[in-house]
Write a protein that holds these residues in place. Structure first.
Motif, mmCIF file in Angstrom:
data_model
loop_
_atom_site.group_PDB
_atom_site.id
_atom_site.type_symbol
_atom_site.label_atom_id
_atom_site.label_comp_id
_atom_site.label_asym_id
_atom_site.label_seq_id
_atom_site.Cartn_x
_atom_site.Cartn_y
_atom_site.Cartn_z
ATOM 1 N N ASP A 83 8.601 -11.319 -14.457
ATOM 2 C CA ASP A 83 8.363 -10.356 -13.381
ATOM 3 C C ASP A 83 7.430 -10.997 -12.359
ATOM 4 N N LEU A 84 7.985 -11.359 -11.202
ATOM 5 C CA LEU A 84 7.186 -12.005 -10.170
ATOM 6 C C LEU A 84 6.331 -11.012 -9.394
ATOM 7 N N TYR A 85 6.626 -9.745 -9.524
ATOM 8 C CA TYR A 85 5.867 -8.707 -8.845
ATOM 9 C C TYR A 85 5.041 -7.919 -9.839
ATOM 10 N N GLU A 86 4.157 -8.570 -10.502
ATOM 11 C CA GLU A 86 3.264 -7.895 -11.447
ATOM 12 C C GLU A 86 2.327 -6.991 -10.666
ATOM 13 N N ASN A 87 2.468 -5.699 -10.849
ATOM 14 C CA ASN A 87 1.590 -4.749 -10.183
ATOM 15 C C ASN A 87 0.379 -4.537 -11.072
ATOM 16 N N ASN A 88 -0.771 -5.036 -10.626
ATOM 17 C CA ASN A 88 -1.994 -4.928 -11.401
ATOM 18 C C ASN A 88 -2.713 -3.617 -11.162
ATOM 19 N N LYS A 89 -2.002 -2.671 -10.620
ATOM 20 C CA LYS A 89 -2.481 -1.311 -10.396
ATOM 21 C C LYS A 89 -3.724 -1.316 -9.510
ATOM 22 N N ASN A 141 -4.803 -3.750 -2.909
ATOM 23 C CA ASN A 141 -4.454 -3.550 -4.310
ATOM 24 C C ASN A 141 -2.974 -3.822 -4.495
ATOM 25 N N GLY A 142 -2.562 -3.906 -5.733
ATOM 26 C CA GLY A 142 -1.190 -4.254 -6.061
ATOM 27 C C GLY A 142 -1.202 -5.520 -6.893
ATOM 28 N N CYS A 143 -0.402 -6.487 -6.501
ATOM 29 C CA CYS A 143 -0.368 -7.770 -7.204
ATOM 30 C C CYS A 143 -1.635 -8.553 -6.865
ATOM 31 N N GLU A 144 -2.388 -8.942 -7.879
ATOM 32 C CA GLU A 144 -3.678 -9.600 -7.671
ATOM 33 C C GLU A 144 -3.539 -10.902 -6.891
ATOM 34 N N ALA A 145 -2.547 -11.703 -7.215
ATOM 35 C CA ALA A 145 -2.366 -12.990 -6.532
ATOM 36 C C ALA A 145 -2.038 -12.774 -5.055
ATOM 37 N N PRO A 156 8.340 -10.514 -0.095
ATOM 38 C CA PRO A 156 7.151 -9.862 0.469
ATOM 39 C C PRO A 156 5.983 -9.760 -0.504
ATOM 40 N N LEU A 157 4.796 -9.673 0.101
ATOM 41 C CA LEU A 157 3.585 -9.450 -0.683
ATOM 42 C C LEU A 157 3.631 -8.043 -1.251
ATOM 43 N N ASN A 158 3.310 -7.903 -2.501
ATOM 44 C CA ASN A 158 3.354 -6.612 -3.179
ATOM 45 C C ASN A 158 1.955 -5.997 -3.178
#
Length: 154
Positions: free
Chosen positions: A5-11, A57-61, A105-107
């Motif tokens: 999962d390239l779009y890891e949502n770190n909440k 917020n969202g994906c940390e990277a 896109p940036l998540n």
């Protein structure tokens, strides 16, 4: 085999309020992955010299990449043009910088707060494609609904 999962949502949750003469940005400090807490002391609200606050917020990277991009733009505005970075310019640049990632896109969701040329406090909110709006208050992320519920009573 399952693809990663390239779009890891770190909440995470970010909240911003712009009053008559103040701007407040706040955020939680946890990074989550699935049902695990990865970090408990992550900083989501950052300053961009001399007087700008940004939060993502969202994906940390993706959030870290966006924040370093906005910081470098603020420094280049100060060094090359001897102009401080104002919130509208930062929001516009954020749209342009996120547009270059349009195929991947940036998540993230972002808040940009500060004072404009007239000294009025403003808060810009942007979403994943980079579209931005000026709002008096906003909350983004995993727990945004309870944050906005209190706004009705103010």
């Amino acid at each position: 085999m399952e693809d990663p999962d390239l779009y890891e949502n770190n909440k995470g949750t970010i909240v911003g309020i712009a009053g008559d003469d103040f701007v407040i940005l706040a955020a939680d400090t946890r990074i989550c992955s699935d049902y695990s807490i990865v970090a408990r002391a992550y900083i989501r609200v950052h300053t961009v010299p001399p007087n700008l606050l940004v939060a993502a917020n969202g994906c940390e990277a993706d959030a870290n990449a966006w924040i370093s991009d906005i910081r470098s733009f603020g420094i280049s505005m100060q060094v090359l043009y001897d102009q401080p970075l104002i919130p509208k310019s930062a929001a516009s640049y954020s749209f342009v910088s996120q547009y270059k990632y349009r195929l991947f896109p940036l998540n993230i969701s972002t808040l940009i707060g500060g004072f404009d040329e007239q000294g009025k406090s403003v808060l810009y909110v942007s979403d994943s494609p980079g579209l931005y709006h000026c709002m008096p208050y906003s909350a983004r992320g995993a727990s945004y609904k309870p944050c906005l519920a209190y706004q009705r009573f103010c």
